[in-house]
Motif scaffolding. Sequence first.
Motif: not given
Length: 178
Positions: A122-141
Amino acid sequence: MTVNELPTTDPDQLRDAHDQWNFAVRRETPTQRLDRNYAEILQEVRVAQTGVQLLLAFLLTVAFTPRFATLTDFERRVYVAALVLGAAATALLIAPAAFHRLVYQRRLKRQLVLASSRFALCGLTLLMLSIGSALLLILSVTLGTAAAAWFTAGALGWFALWWFVVPMWSRVRNSGTR
């Protein structure tokens, strides 16, 4: 002498096929197997913890940069999602240590191993989603929302492929061989 209420010298009396195989091939008792499994989980978690700690450190500093005030509402929501997902991943990846501390010397190693395995997954799943969210933020900017969404979807697919799909495919493909 018995281990986990099972004889350590009679493979026919062992709990399941895994215990029997480990005893026959490795001469490993069920308790020794549990000890090895827990050590392996801890090694896996150590790798993931480094990634989540770096990500969380980055996310915690972002809010204190001058550029943060210029983020859109969408980008702020994505930031909050990445931060909360990263914190949740951190909690689950540290949970095996806390669980161990609370059940220490209670003869609950089997429960510890099962729970720790679930925490790690479950921690790895949340880590993957957190990385995806951080990537979305940076790429959105940097690229805009539409391009960011496509790249992020691709990255999440890439993570899911290597972290979950390939291992599950291997597990299913080799389920008949023990």
